[in-house]
Enzyme design. Structure first.
Site, PDB file in Angstrom:
ATOM      1  N   CYS A  81      31.863  -4.050 121.353  1.00 28.60           N
ATOM      2  CA  CYS A  81      32.758  -4.709 120.386  1.00 28.60           C
ATOM      3  C   CYS A  81      34.155  -4.936 120.966  1.00 28.60           C
ATOM      4  O   CYS A  81      34.859  -3.979 121.289  1.00 28.60           O
ATOM      5  CB  CYS A  81      32.811  -3.828 119.138  1.00 28.60           C
ATOM      6  SG  CYS A  81      34.176  -4.143 118.031  1.00 28.60           S
ATOM      7  N   CYS A 137      37.087  -3.539 118.881  1.00 23.90           N
ATOM      8  CA  CYS A 137      37.102  -2.072 118.986  1.00 23.90           C
ATOM      9  C   CYS A 137      37.937  -1.638 120.199  1.00 23.90           C
ATOM     10  O   CYS A 137      38.672  -0.654 120.136  1.00 23.90           O
ATOM     11  CB  CYS A 137      35.691  -1.513 119.127  1.00 23.90           C
ATOM     12  SG  CYS A 137      34.621  -1.881 117.729  1.00 23.90           S
TER      13      CYS A 137
END
Length: 100
Positions: free
Chosen positions: A23, A26
């Site tokens: 991600c 993230c």
């Protein structure tokens, strides 16, 4: 993750970062959370949970997207937010929610 409930039952607020290694957002949140920890020090615990390795915990707290942050104190869910949030908002939220 058997000690998860022990961790979130802490007197001290615990910010859980639900993330995935694949991600992009993230990865952007990681240095922000480091700054939050540097600012708040021992007043907060910050832990990271990989949703791909901890599907049960993610499902239990209805984590639908990553990153998702959840703030716990004494086992109670105080705040939940998906997406990247700026450092000042996170710090303000932790202080406000954990010191009613």
């Amino acid at each position: 993750m058997s000690n998860f409930s022990t961790i979130i039952n802490s007197e001290k607020p615990v910010l859980v970062d639900f993330f995935a290694t694949w991600c992009g957002p993230c990865k952007m949140l990681s240095p922000i959370l480091k700054e939050v920890k540097d600012n708040l020090g021992d007043r907060v615990s910050i832990i990271k949970i990989d949703v791909d390795k901890n599907k049960q915990v993610a499902a239990q707290y209805q984590v639908r997207g990553v990153p998702t942050m959840i703030l716990f104190q004494k086992g109670k869910l105080l705040w939940k937010q998906s997406g990247v949030v700026d450092k000042n908002t996170i710090i303000k939220t932790i202080i406000e929610k954990s010191n009613p």
